[in-house]
Motif scaffolding. Sequence first.
Motif, PDB file in Angstrom:
ATOM      1  N   ARG A 346      50.929  19.799  31.437  1.00  0.00           N
ATOM      2  CA  ARG A 346      49.799  20.540  30.852  1.00  0.00           C
ATOM      3  C   ARG A 346      49.696  20.275  29.350  1.00  0.00           C
ATOM      4  NH1 ARG A 346      48.794  26.045  29.256  1.00  0.00           N
ATOM      5  NH2 ARG A 346      46.618  26.550  29.654  1.00  0.00           N
ATOM      6  N   GLY A 347      50.869  20.137  28.711  1.00  0.00           N
ATOM      7  CA  GLY A 347      50.858  19.786  27.296  1.00  0.00           C
ATOM      8  C   GLY A 347      50.274  18.402  27.070  1.00  0.00           C
ATOM      9  N   GLY A 348      50.579  17.459  27.967  1.00  0.00           N
ATOM     10  CA  GLY A 348      50.002  16.121  27.854  1.00  0.00           C
ATOM     11  C   GLY A 348      48.490  16.151  28.031  1.00  0.00           C
ATOM     12  N   SER A 349      48.014  16.967  28.994  1.00  0.00           N
ATOM     13  CA  SER A 349      46.568  17.101  29.184  1.00  0.00           C
ATOM     14  C   SER A 349      45.906  17.690  27.943  1.00  0.00           C
ATOM     15  CB  SER A 349      46.298  17.991  30.404  1.00  0.00           C
ATOM     16  OG  SER A 349      44.917  18.218  30.557  1.00  0.00           O
ATOM     17  N   LEU A 350      46.603  18.648  27.321  1.00  0.00           N
ATOM     18  CA  LEU A 350      46.080  19.252  26.096  1.00  0.00           C
ATOM     19  C   LEU A 350      45.987  18.219  24.977  1.00  0.00           C
ATOM     20  CD1 LEU A 350      45.148  21.854  24.718  1.00  0.00           C
ATOM     21  CD2 LEU A 350      47.529  22.311  24.106  1.00  0.00           C
ATOM     22  N   LEU A 351      46.974  17.338  24.893  1.00  0.00           N
ATOM     23  CA  LEU A 351      46.927  16.265  23.894  1.00  0.00           C
ATOM     24  C   LEU A 351      45.724  15.355  24.114  1.00  0.00           C
ATOM     25  CD1 LEU A 351      50.623  15.045  23.441  1.00  0.00           C
ATOM     26  CD2 LEU A 351      49.182  16.197  21.776  1.00  0.00           C
ATOM     27  N   ASP A 352      45.418  15.065  25.391  1.00  0.00           N
ATOM     28  CA  ASP A 352      44.246  14.228  25.682  1.00  0.00           C
ATOM     29  C   ASP A 352      42.962  14.898  25.210  1.00  0.00           C
ATOM     30  OD1 ASP A 352      45.851  12.311  26.778  1.00  0.00           O
ATOM     31  OD2 ASP A 352      45.599  13.026  28.839  1.00  0.00           O
ATOM     32  N   LYS A 353      42.867  16.207  25.415  1.00  0.00           N
ATOM     33  CA  LYS A 353      41.666  16.918  24.993  1.00  0.00           C
ATOM     34  C   LYS A 353      41.540  16.922  23.469  1.00  0.00           C
ATOM     35  CE  LYS A 353      41.277  19.968  28.993  1.00  0.00           C
ATOM     36  NZ  LYS A 353      41.241  21.375  29.473  1.00  0.00           N
ATOM     37  N   ILE A 354      42.671  17.110  22.795  1.00  0.00           N
ATOM     38  CA  ILE A 354      42.640  17.081  21.330  1.00  0.00           C
ATOM     39  C   ILE A 354      42.217  15.704  20.843  1.00  0.00           C
ATOM     40  CG2 ILE A 354      44.054  17.246  19.244  1.00  0.00           C
ATOM     41  CD1 ILE A 354      45.689  19.383  20.637  1.00  0.00           C
ATOM     42  N   ALA A 355      42.747  14.661  21.491  1.00  0.00           N
ATOM     43  CA  ALA A 355      42.384  13.296  21.096  1.00  0.00           C
ATOM     44  C   ALA A 355      40.884  13.052  21.302  1.00  0.00           C
ATOM     45  CB  ALA A 355      43.206  12.284  21.894  1.00  0.00           C
ATOM     46  N   ASN A 356      40.336  13.592  22.418  1.00  0.00           N
ATOM     47  CA  ASN A 356      38.900  13.425  22.664  1.00  0.00           C
ATOM     48  C   ASN A 356      38.055  14.146  21.627  1.00  0.00           C
ATOM     49  OD1 ASN A 356      39.286  11.868  24.956  1.00  0.00           O
ATOM     50  ND2 ASN A 356      39.355  13.642  26.316  1.00  0.00           N
ATOM     51  N   MET A 357      38.550  15.303  21.150  1.00  0.00           N
ATOM     52  CA  MET A 357      37.797  16.064  20.154  1.00  0.00           C
ATOM     53  C   MET A 357      37.838  15.411  18.786  1.00  0.00           C
ATOM     54  SD  MET A 357      38.634  20.048  20.854  1.00  0.00           S
ATOM     55  CE  MET A 357      37.843  20.425  19.290  1.00  0.00           C
ATOM     56  N   THR A 358      39.027  14.935  18.404  1.00  0.00           N
ATOM     57  CA  THR A 358      39.195  14.441  17.034  1.00  0.00           C
ATOM     58  C   THR A 358      38.976  12.951  16.911  1.00  0.00           C
ATOM     59  OG1 THR A 358      41.581  14.162  17.397  1.00  0.00           O
ATOM     60  CG2 THR A 358      40.842  16.278  16.516  1.00  0.00           C
ATOM     61  N   GLY A 359      38.927  12.238  18.029  1.00  0.00           N
ATOM     62  CA  GLY A 359      38.728  10.803  17.949  1.00  0.00           C
ATOM     63  C   GLY A 359      37.327  10.441  17.516  1.00  0.00           C
ATOM     64  N   ALA A 360      37.164   9.183  17.173  1.00  0.00           N
ATOM     65  CA  ALA A 360      35.850   8.717  16.704  1.00  0.00           C
ATOM     66  C   ALA A 360      34.826   8.821  17.828  1.00  0.00           C
ATOM     67  CB  ALA A 360      35.959   7.281  16.215  1.00  0.00           C
ATOM     68  N   ARG A 361      33.657   9.324  17.489  1.00  0.00           N
ATOM     69  CA  ARG A 361      32.586   9.447  18.476  1.00  0.00           C
ATOM     70  C   ARG A 361      31.281   9.032  17.809  1.00  0.00           C
ATOM     71  NH1 ARG A 361      31.509  12.350  23.184  1.00  0.00           N
ATOM     72  NH2 ARG A 361      33.539  13.387  23.072  1.00  0.00           N
ATOM     73  N   ASN A 362      30.594   8.077  18.392  1.00  0.00           N
ATOM     74  CA  ASN A 362      29.318   7.621  17.856  1.00  0.00           C
ATOM     75  C   ASN A 362      28.190   8.192  18.705  1.00  0.00           C
ATOM     76  OD1 ASN A 362      30.466   5.982  15.820  1.00  0.00           O
ATOM     77  ND2 ASN A 362      30.846   4.359  17.319  1.00  0.00           N
ATOM     78  N   MET A 363      27.283   8.924  18.055  1.00  0.00           N
ATOM     79  CA  MET A 363      26.126   9.454  18.765  1.00  0.00           C
ATOM     80  C   MET A 363      25.112   8.330  18.930  1.00  0.00           C
ATOM     81  SD  MET A 363      27.126  12.548  19.177  1.00  0.00           S
ATOM     82  CE  MET A 363      25.665  13.395  19.736  1.00  0.00           C
ATOM     83  N   ARG A 364      24.816   7.987  20.183  1.00  0.00           N
ATOM     84  CA  ARG A 364      23.904   6.879  20.462  1.00  0.00           C
ATOM     85  C   ARG A 364      22.633   7.431  21.090  1.00  0.00           C
ATOM     86  NH1 ARG A 364      27.803   2.130  22.977  1.00  0.00           N
ATOM     87  NH2 ARG A 364      28.875   1.587  21.031  1.00  0.00           N
ATOM     88  N   ALA A 365      21.668   7.718  20.246  1.00  0.00           N
ATOM     89  CA  ALA A 365      20.390   8.232  20.744  1.00  0.00           C
ATOM     90  C   ALA A 365      19.549   7.084  21.283  1.00  0.00           C
ATOM     91  CB  ALA A 365      19.645   8.954  19.626  1.00  0.00           C
ATOM     92  N   ALA A 366      18.961   7.305  22.430  1.00  0.00           N
ATOM     93  CA  ALA A 366      18.112   6.311  23.078  1.00  0.00           C
ATOM     94  C   ALA A 366      16.990   7.052  23.801  1.00  0.00           C
ATOM     95  CB  ALA A 366      18.926   5.458  24.054  1.00  0.00           C
ATOM     96  N   PRO A 367      15.872   6.366  24.102  1.00  0.00           N
ATOM     97  CA  PRO A 367      14.791   7.042  24.824  1.00  0.00           C
ATOM     98  C   PRO A 367      15.264   7.551  26.186  1.00  0.00           C
ATOM     99  CG  PRO A 367      14.027   4.959  23.895  1.00  0.00           C
ATOM    100  CD  PRO A 367      15.514   4.986  23.728  1.00  0.00           C
ATOM    101  N   VAL A 368      15.070   8.834  26.447  1.00  0.00           N
ATOM    102  CA  VAL A 368      15.494   9.461  27.702  1.00  0.00           C
ATOM    103  C   VAL A 368      14.303  10.215  28.287  1.00  0.00           C
ATOM    104  CG1 VAL A 368      16.998  11.187  28.763  1.00  0.00           C
ATOM    105  CG2 VAL A 368      17.894   9.692  26.975  1.00  0.00           C
ATOM    106  N   VAL A 369      13.939   9.907  29.521  1.00  0.00           N
ATOM    107  CA  VAL A 369      12.913  10.675  30.229  1.00  0.00           C
ATOM    108  C   VAL A 369      13.564  11.977  30.664  1.00  0.00           C
ATOM    109  CG1 VAL A 369      11.305  10.717  32.159  1.00  0.00           C
ATOM    110  CG2 VAL A 369      11.769   8.566  30.977  1.00  0.00           C
ATOM    111  N   VAL A 370      13.138  13.080  30.078  1.00  0.00           N
ATOM    112  CA  VAL A 370      13.845  14.351  30.224  1.00  0.00           C
ATOM    113  C   VAL A 370      13.888  14.800  31.678  1.00  0.00           C
ATOM    114  CG1 VAL A 370      13.893  16.765  29.514  1.00  0.00           C
ATOM    115  CG2 VAL A 370      13.224  14.998  27.876  1.00  0.00           C
ATOM    116  N   GLN A 371      12.771  14.701  32.387  1.00  0.00           N
ATOM    117  CA  GLN A 371      12.766  15.174  33.770  1.00  0.00           C
ATOM    118  C   GLN A 371      13.719  14.351  34.632  1.00  0.00           C
ATOM    119  OE1 GLN A 371      11.093  18.038  34.727  1.00  0.00           O
ATOM    120  NE2 GLN A 371      12.470  17.733  36.460  1.00  0.00           N
ATOM    121  N   ASP A 372      13.770  13.041  34.408  1.00  0.00           N
ATOM    122  CA  ASP A 372      14.719  12.210  35.163  1.00  0.00           C
ATOM    123  C   ASP A 372      16.147  12.624  34.851  1.00  0.00           C
ATOM    124  OD1 ASP A 372      12.537  10.897  36.141  1.00  0.00           O
ATOM    125  OD2 ASP A 372      12.782   9.097  34.907  1.00  0.00           O
ATOM    126  N   PHE A 373      16.406  12.907  33.570  1.00  0.00           N
ATOM    127  CA  PHE A 373      17.759  13.338  33.184  1.00  0.00           C
ATOM    128  C   PHE A 373      18.131  14.636  33.889  1.00  0.00           C
ATOM    129  CE2 PHE A 373      20.229  16.170  30.447  1.00  0.00           C
ATOM    130  CZ  PHE A 373      21.395  15.429  30.267  1.00  0.00           C
TER     131      PHE A 373
END
Length: 636
Positions: A346-373
């Motif tokens: 469980r501690g290892g899983s918690l480390l993965d979540k922390i890594a996902n939160m603090t790791g680099a994340r690039n917001m990639r906005a692209a055209p999305v048809v809202v109803q299809d989404f």
Amino acid sequence: MARDRKTESFTRAGLNLIQQALSIYDADLRLAVCNRPFQEMFGLPPHLVTPGARFDETLTYLVRQGEYGEVDDVEAFVQVRVDQALAFLPHYVERIRANGRAISVEGSPLPDGGWVTVYTDITATKRQEMLLRARSEELSDQVLTHTEELALTNRRLAATISQLQEAKAALTEMEARTRLVTEMTPAHIGHLDGNGKYSFTNKRLSVVLPGRANDIIGESFEQALGAEVAALLRPALARASGGDPSVQEFTDPESGRRIRTAFTPDEHADGGVYLLSTDVTEETQARTALEQTHKRELAVQLTSGLAHDFANLLTIILGLQARLEKLPLPHGAHELTGATRMAVRRGGSLLDKIANMTGARNMRAAPVVVQDFLDSFTPLAEATLPDGVSISVTNDLPHPALMLDAGTLQDGLLNLVLNARDAIGIAPGHIALKARSVLDTWLEITVSDTGRGFSKDALEQALNPFFTTKGDEGSGLGLTMVYDLVKLAGGTLRLSNTRDGACVTLRLPLRPAEAEARPRLILLVDDIPDIRTHVRDLLTDLGHQVIEAASSEEADSLADLPGLDWVLSDINLGGTDGVALLRSISMRQPALKLALMTSLPPDDPRYSAGADYWPVLRKPLDSAALMHLLALEAPQ
């Protein structure tokens, strides 16, 4: 230029037809223009009637010619009149010249500095006055004197009226320009008098604060802005009324827009205040995203070292547990070692979540048809719900397509649905997801449930890391991750309770996109056939047309094809340089949009050399990355 000379010639000819002498001097008392009667009346040489001639030199010449009679100190005489001219005050005088002729001199200042002076020969008028005095012995000296004074007063009054009309015209023009500038300014400009009522406003209030009227002259602060906004700004207004300028930012409750208002005291009106309000919503969104990025960077610095050491400790604990289980243990010890092993995992899983939160994340906005989404999200969400818990999805957006990071938004909404499911528990319940536009500024998505609602502590702390109401079953990072994603996009997140349960409201910047983008013609350059095939299939699935090139030489020859929109090239082309290829193409075709792709690490010099000028996509490529790239509107 020929037209200017023609206009100047016409103007000069018109001035020469005037019987009166006329001269115009600029703010530096240099001649700008004069007519022929001016030169003839005073007998001036050509160099003194040429534009640029100095006023003091002309005056000195006239004094030396005896225009003003005997003058003992010429320099002092001239200096006094120069000082009077620099005061730029209107005047009207009559004097007898040395040649015995009488003239009136009417001077009027110009708005930008300088003088226009009209000289009128009034000798005939003066002679008529003298004849009247000589021949009218029956009239008393007092009547004659009054008549002369009245004639002089009338002439002065006519000159004053002319000056006032000129000043009025200048003020009217200045006011018109000021009004035009204020109406063109993308902000609301207003003035409140000492009684708190609007005495001036441009017509931009409804642009900054939707739903308000533009014609608010005579209305109070509360009537014009609304009671809620007026209450927010009243302290700053009171300080400005007392002479203390200030600037305040606030969020308009009706539209959700972020507004910055500057309050400036009016020094000429007791208690009066000038207001300047601008819409800083996009600036705030960008600032929020930047602040969240800085927080993530700080979190990475703080947690990376701890996570590394913690992971090592967990590894050691697991190793010791494995060795301990090989030893003869008393009854019940194996249950304890098993529980320890589960806690380590469980501690290892918690480390993965922390890594996902603090790791680099690039917001990639692209055209999305809202109803299809939403149509694809609904079955995904339903699969996580138990029997008895239903979900409804409502789309009230006026725009068919928006610029969104679909993957990030899907993760965040799914997290909220799971939280709502856990809040409902085993009892039957319902989850409602609604999407709407808030005054064409925000995309607002609400996720509400019929669960037990947020506790007081949860409303205050649920967005803090590791806060959870699920006991050992929760990590306390779910809502924190959603909050982080929303902030990175420049949005906001709010928790509240409804009559039926809990509600989470997230707002993202509303950026409409074309539902059906125009197909692009793309030149794809890569020396590996399998990679070209993969990327070509991704692009054609998105509706675009692709031309392939296996080398930089082939690509360089194809880059001049008409109708080409994009060039996407690998950096390493079998020993040749894709960066050099794009540099060569950009010099010939500056309107082409260019991009690179590579599997090189970011610290490779070739990677950074390309990233300084164009977008660089990391291999392996996916549809989302290509959609984000092709949504760019301008060449990099």
